[in-house]
Design a protein around this motif. Structure first.
Motif: not given
Length: 544
Positions: A5, A160, A162-163, A166-167
């Motif tokens: 990422r 969503i 988890r995403i 991370q972001d």
């Protein structure tokens, strides 16, 4: 920080030359050296884009979570220049829907029954799809199994949480990097902005919380002609599934359709302002995401138009003290009483107690006076508030999350109002409301209501008062000999010509006593020691 990422983010930064958003002379030498290879890469279309467009396109390429972060930044004109804010306002939170089978599986797992058992009808094609959730139309079953109430089913995207986690981690790293290495990084407070975003986005991941917010707003406007909130169907609502009444309204930005049905546009704009102030000052619970995509206008009675609001995931409220100081600030500001504005900022704790009032007043005057030279109808209420907070930040005003939400909401409401009716004089609507609210705050009926509300708590603590008073007197008695000895020593010191030090210590004692008197819990625990300190300090000051 996930490597893959991070590489993606670096590639997007290079593609859109985001390093150029910071003037080269403001960049440290090592950063200019690091970015130097980027000049060898083909710039493509990026070179022909303005800096705002480059930032917007970069956020769109990085995905939906960064898009939502850009939307938040668009509400912070105190941090970004106007051209960037304008471009970020064009960010759209539209993403491709995920397969209907996955969506149906999530509904069935959450509600413990098949979609056919739960609904008389369920449309597999979504009505809308955004970064956090997507929405499907459906009909509940009536009493005899026939199609009943028309509803919408909102379902969170799989994975969503988890995403987003991370972001958010990536955004925190970027924010710390900006704050540490860019010359103007600390002023921008990027870490606080990311933290504000975290609260916002996490609030959207619990649909039960969104439903509860909607129910509260609906109750507040139950008998009002101003605003309608869709009904929540609690039997069908879980943390990742929300079922609401489907509304039939005109999007507030569809001006052609509003005019075609004969909508009273001036009244519609004024009612938007009234809704804002009613939520903030009367209910102290306001919808904090009132952008045009969440606002509709009822088709009923266009001459007396009524708003419909959806998506209640983000709400705000103020402390009673913030309510009071905000109202007085706004009134003082529009009366051009800049001294009062400066003093109120200090009294409220928004700026430090040692802020030089004269310098602060002069800074506020320099910002506001050019604005108020215009007719009131041309003054942007929200921009005045932003300018005020920008000025206060130069005097170390800390970020107030509740005021940031308020500022964002006011920007949305005012922008919407002027789009509907460009001649909107927001102050004409706001001024009488604030004046009335200030009068009602000290009205005997309001005070009686407060007594009724807190009376049981006071009565419960009343039997403890004698013991608390006795304990305070005991403390004062134990402290008296020490104060006496200190007084004698200071008197000797004064005789030796050190009056200055005696008065300094007396000042400290006075401050300590005042601090004890002003401490929380004054009604239940008045420390006698504070009066002893004050009396001793006064004696020191008057000692011959």
């Amino acid at each position: 920080m996930p490597i893959a990422r991070s590489v993606t983010i670096a590639r997007v930064f290079l593609r859109y030359r985001l390093n150029e958003l910071v003037p080269a002379e403001s960049q440290p030498l090592w950063l200019r050296v690091l970015w130097a290879p980027a000049k060898l890469l083909p710039s493509g279309k990026a070179k022909r884009m303005g800096r705002g467009e480059r930032l917007r396109r970069a956020l769109e390429d990085l995905g939906p979570i960064f898009v939502k972060f850009g939307q938040l930044l668009s509400t912070r004109p105190d941090l970004l220049p106007p051209d960037m804010v304008e471009e970020l306002n064009h960010l759209q939170d539209n993403v491709p829907p995920y397969p209907a089978d996955q969506c149906i599986a999530r509904i069935e797992a959450a509600l413990g029954a098949s979609v056919d058992e739960l609904f008389a009808e369920f449309e597999r094609e979504p009505l809308a799809s955004a970064s956090v959730a997507q929405v499907h139309a459906a009909r509940l079953k009536g009493e005899n199994g026939e199609a009943g109430q028309s509803v919408v089913v909102k379902v969170l995207r799989p994975g969503i949480g988890r995403i987003i986690g991370q972001d958010l981690q990536l955004l925190r790293h970027i924010a710390r990097w900006i704050e540490r290495f860019l010359p103007d990084g600390k002023r921008m407070r990027p870490v606080e902005v990311v933290e504000d975003y975290r609260h916002t986005i996490e609030g959207e991941l619990d649909l039960v919380r969104e439903a509860a917010n909607g129910s509260e707003l609906k109750r507040n406007f139950a008998s009002s002609p101003l605003l309608y909130i869709p009904e929540v169907y609690w039997d069908y609502t879980r943390e990742n599934v929300l079922v609401l009444e489907r509304i039939d309204g005109i999007p507030v930005t569809d001006l052609d359709q509003l005019r075609a049905q004969g909508t009273n546009m001036a009244l519609l704009a004024e009612r938007g302002v009234e809704i804002f102030f009613k939520q903030v000052f009367e209910h102290n619970f306001f919808h904090a995401d009132m952008h045009p995509g969440n606002i509709f206008v009822s088709r009923e009675n266009p001459e007396r138009p009524k708003y419909i609001a959806i998506d209640t995931a983000i709400v705000g409220s103020l402390t009673r003290e913030d309510q009071y100081y905000l109202a007085r600030n706004l009134l003082a500001m529009f009366r051009r009483d800049y001294r009062m504005v400066a003093e109120l900022h200090v009294q409220s704790g928004w700026v430090r107690r040692d802020t030089p009032i004269n310098a602060f007043e002069a800074a506020i005057r320099a910002v506001c006076e050019p604005i108020f030279e215009k007719p009131l109808g041309e003054i942007s209420f929200a921009r005045v508030l932003i300018s005020l907070f920008q000025t206060a930040r130069r005097f170390d005003m800390e970020v107030q999350p509740q005021l940031v939400l308020l500022q964002k909401t006011l920007l949305n409401i005012e922008g919407l109002g002027r789009q509907l009716y460009p001649q909107l004089d927001l102050w004409k609507t706001a001024h009488p409301f604030l004046e009335r609210w200030m009068r009602e705050r000290i009205h005997p009926k309001t005070i009686l209501g407060e007594i009724r509300r807190y009376g049981p708590e006071w009565l419960e603590k009343f039997p403890q008062l004698p013991q608390l008073a006795f304990s305070a007197l005991e403390q004062g008695r134990d402290l008296a000999p020490q104060l006496h000895r200190l007084g004698i020593e200071l008197a000797h010191s004064k005789r030796r010509g050190r009056t200055r030090y005696a008065r300094m210590i007396a000042g400290v004692m006075l401050a300590a006593g005042a601090g004890l008197v002003a401490s929380p819990g004054l009604l239940t625990q008045i420390p006698a020691a504070s009066w002893a300190l004050g009396a001793a300090a006064l004696a020191l000051l008057l000692w011959p």
